[in-house]
Scaffold this motif. Sequence first.
Motif: not given
Length: 620
Positions: A500, A503, A520, A523-524, A533-534, A536, A584
């Motif tokens: 994260r 990213l 991304a 993270v997912l 993720l979303w 962030t 993503a």
Amino acid sequence: MATSDGDGFVRATSLADLEDAGRELFTARGTAIALFHHEGEVRAVDNRCPHMGFPLSDGSVEDGVLTCHWHHARFELSCGDTFDPWADDVATYPVEVRDGDVYVHPNPERDRDPAAHWRDRLDTGLQENLRLVVAKSAVGLADAGVDPVDVAERGVAFGTRYREDGWSSGLTILAALTNALPVLDGEDRKRATYTGLRHVASDCAGEPPRFDQPAFDVDGVSAERLAEWFRETVEVRDADGAERVLRTAVETCDREAVESMLYAAATDHAYLDSGHSFDMTNKAVETLDHLDWPDADATAGDGRDRDGDAADGGAMAVEPADAADVLASLVTRFTDAERAEEGSEWRQPEDLAAMREAFEADLPRLAAGERDPDWTPPRGFQDALLGDDPHGVVDAVRDAVSDGATVEALAHEVASAAATRVARFGTTNEFGDWNTVHHTFTYANAVQQAAGRVEPTELYRGVLDGAFSVYLDRFLNSPPAPVPDPASGDVDLQDAATHRDALLECFDREGAVNDAGREAAAVLAVADDPRELWSTLGGALLREDAGFHALQAYEAAHAQFHAARERAGDRPDGLPSERERTAAVAAARYLAAHTPTRREAEQTFTIASRLLRGESIHED
């Protein structure tokens, strides 16, 4: 030192000392209060300038006007009202002189609650296009416990009333970010509200207001006849006639009939305004999920009763939004739109418009059978959509419709192909070409979201338009960027926090497009919840001076991620499906391509937040 009396008043100073000094500053019960002796009267105001917190005790008073020395905001000293709407009124305090001493009540009962105050300030911020006022209002209303959806509704009411050309990018942004609220963290929800509202204010700045066309004073006109009238008036670009028909339909038809009418008109021609017309229509309809559909017997379609009085019996600076106003603001998006078949791209070298006409002619036959809710695409379907043969594209869509594919299921296939175009966008292309794949993606997503609510047969035309646009974008995947797959060893996986942070770092440097996609995907893969993720991505986006397309892209990618997740279910390996990962990666790469920015809006939001927390700005 201040001393208190039993009635809430606090001794501040002697009258003689105040007369000699002209002003004094004292603090009582945690409140810094500026006292002034002016023209024989004692006045007390909050020492913090409501604009940006500068001490008003350092200001000047002349002819009953207090002026702050930082940005020269002016206040009527006796009541605290400002001359300058960008500054807000300053709080005043009751004062009494007793036996030669000055007493002040530092905690008087206020006539209005904070929510009412910040609603009024929001109206001013929208009307005057004042970013700091809008930011303070968004934060203040949230802190007062007002539902952010209610705040957004106020923005919708303003935006549909005070822009003659109607629905545009600002309202689309506000609708998209309202949809995204559940996945955002607490402070980012405030940022989202502020971002949507400031874009609405900017859209309306300097624009004339809308003047409504009334609904027809008729009863008993069928939904089918109204739909026919609406499509005919749109066809000849008659905005006034179309608005009257649409308002009549809102008053007399159920919601499904009105939505079907809109989507039919939005697909009577190909890919209107590069997909914007359909996407904005869908966003307006999604906005209505938060508003009440009108009672045809009680309203005239404009938020007023039949006698023209405000429905709540009182005047408002911003009338409540209603379905008729929201949908009527879309009319010019239909009547003034560019029609794709009128351009050369849809005519040469392949006549896509002619293929569309043939598909439309066959559509009643193709869609005549029962729809199959369990339809799944045949092998090679995505390859056909992503291929370089438009005849193969239209054949794949035709076969799917004939085999019973629902509009929603088929639209999801096209939206997934469009997401692939974004995720695999080649960075050797011109920067402006990001917009091309973006338009296709948000259009295809809008068609799927619309089909999740209503499925008129005409929507299959929208599916084909999206598929043709995916075809036209094929060269923008040359060479195709890889979609990172952690399961294949593309990424050295670590913990979620590490990925994260990496990213977020991508958004601080230019050109980190592929790095952002990789992080991304990581993270997912490792996060316990995809919301990590979303949230962030959303938080990063909202700290930028993000434009229309970036904000659209985030919300559309999030919608496609969840559509893919619903279809994929839980995988044995616990990893996201290819389509989830593609959505993503598409969002992260698009955002990284458009960052970093100057982050001016974030500076304004930070100032507003700090001021409402009581922090000092001028001493930094």
